[in-house]
Design a protein around this motif. Structure first.
Motif, mmCIF file in Angstrom:
data_model
loop_
_atom_site.group_PDB
_atom_site.id
_atom_site.type_symbol
_atom_site.label_atom_id
_atom_site.label_comp_id
_atom_site.label_asym_id
_atom_site.label_seq_id
_atom_site.Cartn_x
_atom_site.Cartn_y
_atom_site.Cartn_z
ATOM 1 N N ARG A 175 0.892 -1.229 0.003
ATOM 2 C CA ARG A 175 -0.037 0.112 -0.082
ATOM 3 C C ARG A 175 0.921 1.358 -0.032
ATOM 4 O O ARG A 175 1.980 1.206 0.523
ATOM 5 C CB ARG A 175 -0.943 0.144 1.143
ATOM 6 C CG ARG A 175 -1.898 -0.957 1.198
ATOM 7 C CD ARG A 175 -2.632 -1.178 2.582
ATOM 8 N NE ARG A 175 -1.921 -0.993 3.826
ATOM 9 C CZ ARG A 175 -2.279 -0.729 4.870
ATOM 10 N NH1 ARG A 175 -3.584 -0.477 5.345
ATOM 11 N NH2 ARG A 175 -1.504 -0.558 6.151
ATOM 12 N N TRP B 98 -4.991 14.543 -3.211
ATOM 13 C CA TRP B 98 -4.150 13.527 -2.351
ATOM 14 C C TRP B 98 -2.681 13.530 -3.114
ATOM 15 O O TRP B 98 -2.514 13.731 -4.281
ATOM 16 C CB TRP B 98 -4.636 12.125 -2.274
ATOM 17 C CG TRP B 98 -5.760 12.034 -1.501
ATOM 18 C CD1 TRP B 98 -7.157 12.215 -1.952
ATOM 19 C CD2 TRP B 98 -5.973 11.523 -0.306
ATOM 20 N NE1 TRP B 98 -8.057 11.914 -0.987
ATOM 21 C CE2 TRP B 98 -7.348 11.412 0.076
ATOM 22 C CE3 TRP B 98 -4.982 11.046 0.562
ATOM 23 C CZ2 TRP B 98 -7.742 10.949 1.485
ATOM 24 C CZ3 TRP B 98 -5.555 10.824 1.940
ATOM 25 C CH2 TRP B 98 -6.873 10.736 2.375
ATOM 26 N N ARG C 116 -3.453 8.442 4.722
ATOM 27 C CA ARG C 116 -4.148 7.221 4.606
ATOM 28 C C ARG C 116 -3.396 6.408 3.554
ATOM 29 O O ARG C 116 -2.615 6.747 2.632
ATOM 30 C CB ARG C 116 -5.350 7.448 3.450
ATOM 31 C CG ARG C 116 -6.196 6.328 3.224
ATOM 32 C CD ARG C 116 -7.415 6.437 2.627
ATOM 33 N NE ARG C 116 -7.869 5.042 1.549
ATOM 34 C CZ ARG C 116 -8.791 5.114 0.694
ATOM 35 N NH1 ARG C 116 -9.232 6.295 0.372
ATOM 36 N NH2 ARG C 116 -8.952 4.074 0.178
ATOM 37 N N TRP D 29 -3.274 3.588 0.786
ATOM 38 C CA TRP D 29 -4.097 3.258 -0.510
ATOM 39 C C TRP D 29 -3.555 1.709 -1.057
ATOM 40 O O TRP D 29 -2.308 1.599 -1.319
ATOM 41 C CB TRP D 29 -4.069 4.212 -1.318
ATOM 42 C CG TRP D 29 -4.552 5.725 -1.079
ATOM 43 C CD1 TRP D 29 -4.049 6.397 -0.244
ATOM 44 C CD2 TRP D 29 -5.837 6.143 -1.596
ATOM 45 N NE1 TRP D 29 -4.713 7.534 -0.143
ATOM 46 C CE2 TRP D 29 -5.831 7.412 -1.055
ATOM 47 C CE3 TRP D 29 -6.748 5.675 -2.578
ATOM 48 C CZ2 TRP D 29 -6.788 8.091 -1.141
ATOM 49 C CZ3 TRP D 29 -7.654 6.314 -2.863
ATOM 50 C CH2 TRP D 29 -7.891 7.702 -2.234
ATOM 51 N N THR D 30 -4.329 0.986 -1.534
ATOM 52 C CA THR D 30 -3.781 -0.053 -2.276
ATOM 53 C C THR D 30 -3.838 0.331 -3.470
ATOM 54 O O THR D 30 -4.437 1.390 -4.089
ATOM 55 C CB THR D 30 -5.019 -1.325 -2.363
ATOM 56 O OG1 THR D 30 -6.068 -1.093 -2.804
ATOM 57 C CG2 THR D 30 -5.230 -1.975 -1.060
ATOM 58 N N GLU E 134 -7.530 0.620 -5.170
ATOM 59 C CA GLU E 134 -8.126 1.751 -4.338
ATOM 60 C C GLU E 134 -7.886 2.800 -5.118
ATOM 61 O O GLU E 134 -8.616 3.838 -5.686
ATOM 62 C CB GLU E 134 -8.116 1.955 -2.991
ATOM 63 C CG GLU E 134 -8.533 0.820 -1.993
ATOM 64 C CD GLU E 134 -8.042 0.978 -0.543
ATOM 65 O OE1 GLU E 134 -8.827 0.447 0.010
ATOM 66 O OE2 GLU E 134 -6.817 1.146 -0.423
ATOM 67 N N LEU E 135 -6.444 3.067 -5.509
ATOM 68 C CA LEU E 135 -6.051 4.407 -6.197
ATOM 69 C C LEU E 135 -6.564 4.533 -7.578
ATOM 70 O O LEU E 135 -6.753 5.179 -8.042
ATOM 71 C CB LEU E 135 -4.582 4.211 -6.122
ATOM 72 C CG LEU E 135 -3.710 5.487 -6.497
ATOM 73 C CD1 LEU E 135 -4.206 6.515 -5.560
ATOM 74 C CD2 LEU E 135 -2.350 5.339 -6.120
ATOM 75 N N ALA F 89 -10.091 5.684 -7.392
ATOM 76 C CA ALA F 89 -10.288 7.003 -6.652
ATOM 77 C C ALA F 89 -11.083 7.862 -7.550
ATOM 78 O O ALA F 89 -10.749 8.093 -8.769
ATOM 79 C CB ALA F 89 -9.080 7.303 -6.311
#
Length: 170
Positions: A27, A44, A127, A129-130, A133-134, A137
């Protein structure tokens, strides 16, 4: 992240060291930033910031990571990417030459320990992030191709030499 006493190169670009910090589960750690007067204008980004005094980019990367996240147990690796960018923030334009270092850590708890006044007004947290997930996003992430770059890094390992990313002007 941003401070007024930081080193600016002869070409007027602020020299910046950023950290692509990965945990044992691959991550990536990102910070959540926003305009100081408008928390809804948010994004981010990777930890890091400008060089101070005569420090090297490596020294700046480790210092900034410690200040912004409290994480000090890292193995700093090679420069993955280089990027020039220009963006408005806190009432002025920032022109930067950024180097992104790979780093690994087993320390996943974060606590900002030495934020500047501007950072205290503009960083809302961190945070992990995997890659998946990124990639999904909907939030703004810098650099804008980070999900793709991370996927390539995880699949192929670090590049033989730093990859120059497209200039980003916001």
């Amino acid at each position: 992240m941003l401070a007024e006493t930081q080193y600016v190169a002869g070409d007027g670009l602020r020299k910046v060291a950023r950290v692509v910090l990965l945990d044992p589960a691959d991550r990536i750690l990102l910070l959540h930033g926003h305009e100081p007067d408008d928390p809804a204008d948010d994004w981010w980004f990777t930890p890091g910031g400008g060089l101070e005094g005569e420090e090297s980019r490596e020294e700046a990367a480790l210092r900034e990571l410690a200040e912004e996240t409290g994480i000090t147990e890292v193995e700093l690796g090679p420069v993955l990417w280089r990027r020039r960018c220009s963006f408005p923030f806190a009432g002025r334009r920032w022109d930067q030459d950024e180097w992104y270092y790979l780093a690994r850590t087993t320390q996943t708890a974060t606590a900002a320990t030495a934020l500047t006044e501007l950072e205290r007004c503009s960083v809302a947290g961190a945070r992990w992030w995997t890659c998946q997930e990124l990639a999904r996003a909907r939030e703004t992430v810098y650099p804008t191709r980070l999900a793709e770059l991370l996927r390539t890094l995880l699949d192929e390992g670090p590049p033989a030499g730093p990859v120059t990313l497209d200039t980003e002007i916001v």
